[in-house]
Design an enzyme around this catalytic site. Structure first.
Site, PDB file in Angstrom:
ATOM      1  N   TRP A   1       0.809  -1.120  -0.059  1.00  0.00           N
ATOM      2  CA  TRP A   1       0.140  -0.099  -0.001  1.00  0.00           C
ATOM      3  C   TRP A   1       0.975   1.266   0.038  1.00  0.00           C
ATOM      4  O   TRP A   1       1.621   1.439   1.134  1.00  0.00           O
ATOM      5  CB  TRP A   1      -0.829   0.033   1.317  1.00  0.00           C
TER       6      TRP A   1
ATOM      7  N   ASP B   1      -0.850  -5.555   9.714  1.00  0.00           N
ATOM      8  CA  ASP B   1      -1.681  -4.481   9.308  1.00  0.00           C
ATOM      9  C   ASP B   1      -2.957  -5.106   9.205  1.00  0.00           C
ATOM     10  O   ASP B   1      -3.016  -6.062   8.187  1.00  0.00           O
ATOM     11  CB  ASP B   1      -0.996  -3.564   8.122  1.00  0.00           C
TER      12      ASP B   1
ATOM     13  N   LYS C   1     -13.115   0.366   6.940  1.00  0.00           N
ATOM     14  CA  LYS C   1     -13.683  -0.375   6.299  1.00  0.00           C
ATOM     15  C   LYS C   1     -14.729  -1.171   6.750  1.00  0.00           C
ATOM     16  O   LYS C   1     -16.164  -1.296   6.092  1.00  0.00           O
ATOM     17  CB  LYS C   1     -12.869  -1.139   5.167  1.00  0.00           C
TER      18      LYS C   1
HETATM   19  C1  LIG Z   1      -3.394  -1.699   3.945  1.00  0.00           C
HETATM   20  C2  LIG Z   1      -3.965  -0.788   4.681  1.00  0.00           C
HETATM   21  N1  LIG Z   1      -3.552  -0.481   5.755  1.00  0.00           N
HETATM   22  C3  LIG Z   1      -4.182   0.414   6.799  1.00  0.00           C
HETATM   23  C4  LIG Z   1      -5.499   1.229   6.280  1.00  0.00           C
HETATM   24  C5  LIG Z   1      -5.730   2.227   7.172  1.00  0.00           C
HETATM   25  O1  LIG Z   1      -6.825   3.108   6.998  1.00  0.00           O
HETATM   26  P1  LIG Z   1      -7.115   4.221   8.002  1.00  0.00           P
HETATM   27  O2  LIG Z   1      -6.157   4.996   8.514  1.00  0.00           O
HETATM   28  O3  LIG Z   1      -8.513   4.823   7.262  1.00  0.00           O
HETATM   29  O4  LIG Z   1      -7.977   3.380   8.962  1.00  0.00           O
HETATM   30  C6  LIG Z   1      -5.592   1.048   5.027  1.00  0.00           C
HETATM   31  C7  LIG Z   1      -6.758   1.849   4.390  1.00  0.00           C
HETATM   32  O5  LIG Z   1      -6.811   2.016   3.269  1.00  0.00           O
HETATM   33  C8  LIG Z   1      -5.054   0.036   4.127  1.00  0.00           C
HETATM   34  O6  LIG Z   1      -5.539  -0.267   2.980  1.00  0.00           O
END
Ligand SMILES: Cc1ncc(COP(=O)(O)O)c(C=O)c1O
Length: 395
Positions: A130, A211, A246
């Site tokens: 990511w 994660d 999500k």
């Molecule tokens: C792989 C991954 N880690 C962590 C997150 C954390 O997102 P947020 O800070 O919106 O909770 C996301 C969100 O798209 C993600 O795709």
């Protein structure tokens, strides 16, 4: 002048695409730029369980005063139980949980905790990963390195290459492992590969930073965190960055938690104090609204049941659409085998198409997506990832 020494950072390519999408008058346009769940009307809905819990919260709240440093207890306990499941009793007393602003906040706190141990300054990320991992963990002060993970041309996990690299990491390294629904590849290791990974972590005292941003949207609430449960059975220490963006649809409420698993309950207290101190130095404490909504759902069997139903519907829709996409592609191009699209999980896949093809999709079909081959996510492979400046990190 001081502030005028700063240079403007070029606009994020994805934000530019989103603007272009909004300006496109076509009624056939499709937005594939950003990783959010959408229903069949193209909306990112407020889940019914979330709306009910939020209403109850608004009706009953008596204060907006500060929270304790670690956050809302009902949320912290609820998240830990979601992750550990039946093994919660065995691991709760050695696990520090701190509420954070989304999964991103958890990743940042985890990075700083690791740096405070003084055992290393590098984090190992899957290639590709990511793109936000690069900016987030790099900004915390960690050098970035990668381990092989996925071949976008063959659409296969590079399990042997990954295991080989992991078995040569310096002891006590920090490694990010996406527990399931890998972003951006959609490809997760199988159980046997995970077991080998855990074996290497155990042998080399490597610290996993799991994660987990999509629990419940893949094969199920238990299945999607199975690797974390197996890892904490065998490893003395682990970090887990948890996101409710999500699976509760709480994106903008910035709701997440960091779980820091220590050797024993005395270690938990140390980790709690350190995590709270890290947070205090960055943003003081996470926002309360999202965690109170989640606690309200997890504390109420009727709302919890409703939330689980909605989550299962969302997961089923994602899986169904992946199958439809694969079938339609094969119907159009019988020479293609698209079965990998159906067997992968989550919201993302790397199609392995070129930048020119991405442009054609936009210009001819009004489909807005971006070129996310392994090469474009880590654009200049001649520059070691750790030496890239922030301007060279894709977002
Ligand atoms: C792989 C991954 N880690 C962590 C997150 C954390 O997102 P947020 O800070 O919106 O909770 C996301 C969100 O798209 C993600 O795709």
């Amino acid at each position: 002048m001081t502030l005028e020494r700063l240079n403007e950072i070029p606009a994020d390519a994805i934000l530019g695409l989103m603007t272009a999408f909004q300006a496109d008058p076509s009624s056939q346009k499709t937005d594939l730029t950003v990783g959010v769940y959408r229903d069949d009307q193209g909306r990112t809905p407020v889940m019914r369980a979330v709306a009910a819990s939020e209403q109850r919260l608004l009706d009953n709240q008596v204060t907006k005063s500060y929270l304790p440093p670690l956050g809302v207890d009902g949320f912290r306990d609820g998240v830990r139980k979601m992750v550990f499941g039946p093994a919660d009793d065995a691991h709760a007393s050695r696990t520090a949980v701190i509420q954070t602003p989304g999964g991103c906040g958890a990743l940042r706190v985890a990075a700083e905790l690791y740096l405070r141990t003084g055992t290393g300054e590098t984090v190992w990320l899957s290639e590709p990963t990511w793109p936000n991992h690069l900016g987030l963990l790099g900004a915390a002060g960690l050098a970035l390195e990668t381990y092989p993970y996925y071949d976008a041309v063959s659409h296969e996990l590079q399990a042997d290459e990954m295991l080989d690299t992991l078995s040569r990491l310096p002891p006590r390294s920090l490694i990010v492992l996406q527990a399931s629904l890998h972003n951006p590849t959609g490809a997760d290791p199988d159980d046997a590969t995970w077991d080998e990974v855990i074996g290497i972590l155990e042998e080399r005292s490597i610290v996993p930073l799991f994660d987990i941003a999509y629990q419940g949207l893949g094969d199920g609430l238990d299945e999607d965190v199975a690797v974390i449960r197996r890892a904490v059975e065998r490893l003395p220490e682990a970090l887990i960055a948890f996101s409710c963006s999500k699976n509760f649809g709480l994106y903008r409420e910035r709701t997440g938690a960091l779980l820091a698993v220590g050797r024993d309950p005395s270690q938990r207290k140390v980790l709690e104090s350190q995590a709270a101190n890290v947070a205090r130095g960055i943003y003081s404490m996470g926002p309360a609204h999202g965690p109170l909504i989640v606690a309200g759902i997890l504390d109420d069997p009727t709302l919890e049941e409703l939330w689980k139903e909605e989550l299962a519907e969302m997961g089923n829709r994602i899986r169904r659409l992946r199958g439809v996409f694969a079938d339609e592609l094969e119907a159009e191009r019988p020479d293609l085998d698209a079965s990998w699209l159906a067997s992968q999980r989550g919201m993302f896949s790397l199609l392995g198409i070129s930048e020119q093809q991405v442009d054609r999709l936009r210009e001819e079909q009004h489909i807005y997506t971006w070129c996310a081959t392994a090469e474009s996510i880590s654009p200049d492979s001649t520059i070691p990832i750790s030496k890239r400046s922030p301007g060279q990190w894709p977002h």
